[in-house]
Motif scaffolding. Structure first.
Motif, mmCIF file in Angstrom:
data_model
loop_
_atom_site.group_PDB
_atom_site.id
_atom_site.type_symbol
_atom_site.label_atom_id
_atom_site.label_comp_id
_atom_site.label_asym_id
_atom_site.label_seq_id
_atom_site.Cartn_x
_atom_site.Cartn_y
_atom_site.Cartn_z
ATOM 1 N N ALA B 82 0.879 -1.179 0.000
ATOM 2 C CA ALA B 82 0.000 0.000 0.000
ATOM 3 C C ALA B 82 0.909 1.219 0.000
ATOM 4 C CB ALA B 82 -0.897 -0.011 1.231
ATOM 5 N N LEU B 83 0.914 1.951 -1.117
ATOM 6 C CA LEU B 83 1.791 3.130 -1.245
ATOM 7 C C LEU B 83 0.968 4.318 -1.741
ATOM 8 C CD1 LEU B 83 4.943 1.641 -3.061
ATOM 9 C CD2 LEU B 83 4.801 2.336 -0.660
ATOM 10 N N ASP B 141 11.046 8.421 -4.328
ATOM 11 C CA ASP B 141 10.774 9.866 -4.258
ATOM 12 C C ASP B 141 9.469 10.138 -3.501
ATOM 13 O OD1 ASP B 141 12.853 11.151 -6.227
ATOM 14 O OD2 ASP B 141 12.119 9.339 -7.206
ATOM 15 N N SER B 142 9.357 11.357 -2.990
ATOM 16 C CA SER B 142 8.170 11.733 -2.218
ATOM 17 C C SER B 142 6.971 11.958 -3.149
ATOM 18 C CB SER B 142 8.433 13.022 -1.446
ATOM 19 O OG SER B 142 8.398 14.124 -2.332
ATOM 20 N N ILE B 143 5.795 12.044 -2.568
ATOM 21 C CA ILE B 143 4.589 12.270 -3.385
ATOM 22 C C ILE B 143 4.667 13.630 -4.095
ATOM 23 C CG2 ILE B 143 3.135 10.772 -1.956
ATOM 24 C CD1 ILE B 143 1.830 13.331 -0.809
ATOM 25 N N TYR B 144 5.312 14.598 -3.464
ATOM 26 C CA TYR B 144 5.381 15.941 -4.065
ATOM 27 C C TYR B 144 6.348 15.950 -5.250
ATOM 28 C CZ TYR B 144 2.874 16.960 0.161
ATOM 29 O OH TYR B 144 1.938 16.940 1.146
ATOM 30 N N PRO B 165 8.586 3.550 5.250
ATOM 31 C CA PRO B 165 10.046 3.398 5.386
ATOM 32 C C PRO B 165 10.683 3.268 3.998
ATOM 33 C CG PRO B 165 8.849 1.733 6.688
ATOM 34 C CD PRO B 165 7.846 2.385 5.786
ATOM 35 N N LYS B 166 11.777 3.968 3.831
ATOM 36 C CA LYS B 166 12.349 4.142 2.496
ATOM 37 C C LYS B 166 12.683 2.803 1.809
ATOM 38 C CE LYS B 166 15.946 6.671 0.053
ATOM 39 N NZ LYS B 166 17.326 7.139 0.148
ATOM 40 N N GLY B 167 12.089 2.596 0.661
ATOM 41 C CA GLY B 167 12.424 1.429 -0.159
ATOM 42 C C GLY B 167 11.888 0.112 0.372
ATOM 43 N N GLU B 168 10.909 0.166 1.253
ATOM 44 C CA GLU B 168 10.429 -1.077 1.855
ATOM 45 C C GLU B 168 9.840 -2.030 0.812
ATOM 46 O OE1 GLU B 168 7.204 -0.832 4.612
ATOM 47 O OE2 GLU B 168 7.417 -2.964 5.086
ATOM 48 N N ASP B 180 23.166 2.534 -2.713
ATOM 49 C CA ASP B 180 22.712 3.747 -3.403
ATOM 50 C C ASP B 180 21.509 4.402 -2.736
ATOM 51 O OD1 ASP B 180 24.587 3.643 -5.526
ATOM 52 O OD2 ASP B 180 23.418 2.038 -6.455
ATOM 53 N N GLY B 181 20.717 3.596 -2.014
ATOM 54 C CA GLY B 181 19.511 4.163 -1.417
ATOM 55 C C GLY B 181 18.385 4.329 -2.422
ATOM 56 N N PHE B 182 18.427 3.557 -3.492
ATOM 57 C CA PHE B 182 17.290 3.518 -4.421
ATOM 58 C C PHE B 182 17.215 2.124 -5.034
ATOM 59 C CE2 PHE B 182 20.677 5.960 -6.765
ATOM 60 C CZ PHE B 182 21.026 5.000 -7.704
#
Lengths: 84, 224
Positions: B82-83, B141-144, B165-168, B180-182
């Motif tokens: 769910a994103l 990336d954020s929703i904005y 949480p980032k990249g979950e 890399d964090g992506f």
């Protein structure tokens, strides 16, 4: 009329985008895969000022380096490949 | 028209020119002439503003690292998630049960490969719709950021924020690049029952697989 030639690579999204655009427009073209045909690299570098980029489209003497769809369409009109 | 004839003669002379500064100068002159066409043909303002923003990726740092994560395999069940999309609507994979879903994991909004890949899918959206397929983009990336990116490029399919949480979700699909964090650039076709039927993790971040492979995977689902 000389055929349109599109030089690109199979994994390049812009190459795919322009190929499908040409197909939708019904413009016949020859596709040259730059990885399968390294022998064309020197000529292509010469025509593009030294940079081997992709896609490059040859339209009736014009050499379009990484054109946008709008730029490609304009060249096709200018060179008489589109006329309706 | 005289132009194509002149261009052809120019092209024919190329193999006969000796390597050196004169040949390089001719090459540069030819390229300058071609760039002039681009500038002369453009409508006023066409290459400024939003178009300049859209084309920023052409001068951005390259993203060409090799794959490090394997991705889930064909035959595995696609983990539900769910994103939020750019309008902060929560989108669940299970919302689309009964339809094929194409999950497009991509590294980052605005980066070179991602901009081109999503432009390609937007241009081909009728082909996805014809196959009743749902297309979902996913990045950290954020929703904005997704909202601005989609507006600038005219993207109309949902971009989901795997932000916190980032990249979950990327981890669950085994396409996370910890260093890399992506995420990897990865595609999954999920069938109407929620099973992965096509999986592709790009061998290099800048490689986008032929779109025909995606269409073939979707067509194979329809034939069953």
């Amino acid at each position: 009329m000389e055929p349109v030639v599109l030089y690109g690579t199979s994994w390049c999204a812009q190459t795919q985008l322009l190929r499908r655009l040409l197909e939708r427009l019904g413009v016949p073209y020859r596709y040259v895969d730059l990885e399968a045909h390294p022998e064309v690299h020197p000529t292509l570098r010469f025509l593009t000022g030294g940079r081997l980029s992709h896609p490059v489209v040859y339209v009736g003497g014009e050499v379009l380096v990484e054109p946008t769809p709008a730029e490609l369409e304009r060249a096709l009109w200018r060179r008489g490949y589109l006329w309706w | 028209m005289r132009f194509p004839e002149l261009a052809r003669r120019f092209l024919e002379l190329e193999p006969r020119l000796a390597e050196g500064p004169e040949k390089e100068a001719l090459s540069l002159l030819h390229a300058m002439l071609q760039e002039l066409w681009r500038e002369v043909g453009a409508r006023p303002g066409e290459r400024e503003g939003l178009e300049a923003l859209r084309n920023l990726y052409k001068k951005a740092p390259k993203m060409e690292a090799p794959r490090v994560a394997p991705g889930l395999s064909v035959g595995e069940r696609a983990p539900d998630f769910a994103l939020p999309d750019a309008q902060d609507n929560l989108v669940r994979l299970s919302d689309f049960r009964g339809r094929p879903v194409v999950l497009v994991f991509y590294p980052l909004d605005w980066s070179p490969g991602c901009s081109q890949q999503l432009d390609l899918y937007q241009a081909e959206l009728p082909e996805f719709e014809r196959r009743n397929a749902v297309l979902l983009g996913i990045s950290v990336d954020s929703i904005y950021c997704h909202g601005a990116f989609a507006f600038a490029r005219g993207l109309t399919f949902p971009l989901l924020a795997d932000f916190h949480p980032k990249g979950e979700v990327a981890r669950r699909y085994r396409v996370w690049r910890e260093e890399d964090g992506f995420s990897e650039r990865a595609l999954f076709v999920v069938d109407p029952e929620g099973v992965i039927r096509y999986a592709h993790v790009s061998p290099y971040l800048h490689h986008i697989p032929p779109i025909e492979e995606l269409f073939q995977a979707l067509d194979a689902l329809r034939r069953e």
